[in-house]
Design a protein around this motif. Sequence first.
Motif, PDB file in Angstrom:
ATOM      1  N   UNK A 231       0.796  -1.186   0.249  1.00 34.99           N
ATOM      2  CA  UNK A 231      -0.266   0.050  -0.048  1.00 34.99           C
ATOM      3  C   UNK A 231       0.742   1.207  -0.040  1.00 34.99           C
ATOM      4  N   UNK A 232       1.912   1.311   0.783  1.00 37.88           N
ATOM      5  CA  UNK A 232       3.050   2.287   0.682  1.00 37.88           C
ATOM      6  C   UNK A 232       3.313   2.898  -0.799  1.00 37.88           C
ATOM      7  N   UNK A 233       3.820   1.726  -1.694  1.00 38.72           N
ATOM      8  CA  UNK A 233       4.187   2.114  -2.977  1.00 38.72           C
ATOM      9  C   UNK A 233       3.108   2.570  -3.694  1.00 38.72           C
ATOM     10  N   UNK A 234       1.979   1.811  -3.568  1.00 38.27           N
ATOM     11  CA  UNK A 234       0.708   2.419  -4.461  1.00 38.27           C
ATOM     12  C   UNK A 234       0.226   3.990  -3.964  1.00 38.27           C
ATOM     13  N   UNK A 235       0.308   4.236  -2.900  1.00 38.71           N
ATOM     14  CA  UNK A 235       0.117   5.401  -2.397  1.00 38.71           C
ATOM     15  C   UNK A 235       0.991   6.483  -2.815  1.00 38.71           C
ATOM     16  N   UNK A 236       2.173   6.269  -2.719  1.00 37.13           N
ATOM     17  CA  UNK A 236       3.308   7.144  -3.182  1.00 37.13           C
ATOM     18  C   UNK A 236       3.312   7.472  -4.586  1.00 37.13           C
ATOM     19  N   UNK A 237       3.091   6.467  -5.452  1.00 35.05           N
ATOM     20  CA  UNK A 237       3.055   6.624  -6.735  1.00 35.05           C
ATOM     21  C   UNK A 237       1.793   6.775  -7.353  1.00 35.05           C
ATOM     22  N   UNK A 238       0.714   7.076  -6.773  1.00 38.70           N
ATOM     23  CA  UNK A 238      -0.541   7.540  -7.420  1.00 38.70           C
ATOM     24  C   UNK A 238      -1.253   8.406  -6.548  1.00 38.70           C
ATOM     25  N   UNK A 239      -0.814   8.973  -5.471  1.00 36.88           N
ATOM     26  CA  UNK A 239      -1.370  10.169  -4.934  1.00 36.88           C
ATOM     27  C   UNK A 239      -1.442  11.329  -5.794  1.00 36.88           C
ATOM     28  N   UNK A 240      -2.407  12.134  -5.652  1.00 32.32           N
ATOM     29  CA  UNK A 240      -2.414  13.460  -6.400  1.00 32.32           C
ATOM     30  C   UNK A 240      -3.140  14.386  -5.729  1.00 32.32           C
ATOM     31  N   UNK A 241      -2.448  15.483  -4.873  1.00 33.10           N
ATOM     32  CA  UNK A 241      -2.832  16.216  -3.905  1.00 33.10           C
ATOM     33  C   UNK A 241      -2.399  16.083  -2.490  1.00 33.10           C
ATOM     34  N   UNK A 242      -3.223  16.259  -1.398  1.00 34.55           N
ATOM     35  CA  UNK A 242      -2.871  16.446  -0.374  1.00 34.55           C
ATOM     36  C   UNK A 242      -2.780  14.816   0.378  1.00 34.55           C
ATOM     37  N   UNK A 243      -1.971  14.845   1.318  1.00 30.41           N
ATOM     38  CA  UNK A 243      -1.745  13.438   2.004  1.00 30.41           C
ATOM     39  C   UNK A 243      -2.923  13.367   3.197  1.00 30.41           C
ATOM     40  N   UNK A 244      -3.430  14.326   3.650  1.00 26.17           N
ATOM     41  CA  UNK A 244      -4.243  14.538   4.536  1.00 26.17           C
ATOM     42  C   UNK A 244      -5.512  13.456   4.556  1.00 26.17           C
ATOM     43  N   UNK A 245      -6.222  13.141   3.464  1.00 26.68           N
ATOM     44  CA  UNK A 245      -7.280  12.427   3.161  1.00 26.68           C
ATOM     45  C   UNK A 245      -6.734  10.916   3.396  1.00 26.68           C
ATOM     46  N   UNK A 246      -5.573  10.791   3.086  1.00 27.02           N
ATOM     47  CA  UNK A 246      -5.028   9.436   3.042  1.00 27.02           C
ATOM     48  C   UNK A 246      -4.722   8.880   4.523  1.00 27.02           C
ATOM     49  N   UNK A 247      -4.192   9.921   5.310  1.00 24.03           N
ATOM     50  CA  UNK A 247      -3.842   9.641   6.750  1.00 24.03           C
ATOM     51  C   UNK A 247      -5.173   9.345   7.564  1.00 24.03           C
ATOM     52  N   UNK A 248      -6.247   9.966   7.168  1.00 15.61           N
ATOM     53  CA  UNK A 248      -7.596   9.947   7.811  1.00 15.61           C
ATOM     54  C   UNK A 248      -8.217   8.719   7.476  1.00 15.61           C
ATOM     55  N   UNK A 249      -7.994   8.193   6.044  1.00 13.49           N
ATOM     56  CA  UNK A 249      -8.616   7.160   5.956  1.00 13.49           C
ATOM     57  C   UNK A 249      -8.083   5.836   6.538  1.00 13.49           C
ATOM     58  N   UNK A 250      -6.587   5.871   6.702  1.00 11.99           N
ATOM     59  CA  UNK A 250      -5.855   4.842   7.179  1.00 11.99           C
ATOM     60  C   UNK A 250      -6.407   4.886   8.869  1.00 11.99           C
ATOM     61  N   UNK A 251      -6.253   6.092   9.507  1.00 16.47           N
ATOM     62  CA  UNK A 251      -6.841   6.137  10.767  1.00 16.47           C
ATOM     63  C   UNK A 251      -8.198   5.235  10.945  1.00 16.47           C
ATOM     64  N   UNK A 252      -9.040   5.696  10.035  1.00 20.60           N
ATOM     65  CA  UNK A 252     -10.511   5.105  10.328  1.00 20.60           C
ATOM     66  C   UNK A 252     -10.473   3.795  10.011  1.00 20.60           C
TER      67      UNK A 252
END
Length: 285
Positions: free
Chosen positions: A249-270
Amino acid sequence: MNFDLRELILIFLRGLCMGSADIVPGVSGGTIALITGIYERLIHAISCIKFSFLKPLLKGNMSDFKAKLIEEIDFELFIPLLLGIAIAFIVLAKVINYLLDTQTAYTFSFFLGLIFASAYILYTKLDGFNIKLIIITVIGILLSYIFVGLNPIATNHSLIVIFISGLIAICAMILPGISGSFLLVLLGQYQYMLNALNSRNLIEIIVFAIGAVIGILGFSRLLNYLLERYESAIMAFLIGIMLGTLRLPIMKITTTINGSWIPCVILAIIAFVLIILLESKFKKD
């Protein structure tokens, strides 16, 4: 057979959760089974299937066949569990396919939270860590980290390859921390089988299922043996496997993220919180 309706519903819900996890690359249905307190019963029930009920059936002795069938197979477990898994597969196949294509970073952020929470819960089930268990955990981390970094294997989609893929993937699916779906990605069969499921290609689905049944009947006996004798070591190794698979998941997130990291962090916490709540809920039940 006297069935407890409440217990059947709870097992069905476990099946839904397991099926949802199994269809996601990087998440293990075995982890969900462990979290929801059904793992050991499931492995034991599978390993107890020896097909001794076939002998009276071939002799035409239906009363003995029925008695041995009920004695050998845990229908109260398998019927609702498999029904839940099947419904999750059918309902979520298109949804997961869509999310992986259109919301890759957010989807894998959620998966990251699921996996990390699963590793934490597995850790809480250990009596404590010692040098031996730490070494085993590190070995698990290294092996899974290397494994996740492998490129998908180019292969064909013949029935024999699909059969072997089902046999291999199911062994991973019942292991906490090892994703059968991710193995299918490496075998080059994940997207193909997802499309086969969406299009209801019965021949390929049946061949895959036959391979899975043969694989799970054989592997469950070995796993049951290991858990009975080396439970702490197996759990420590699986914790390492889970932590190592976080590479995906870290590889997929870092290579496809487009914008802020905040939604990603929130989703991981949820996702993390959901797994913790799920585990506490089934622990009470």
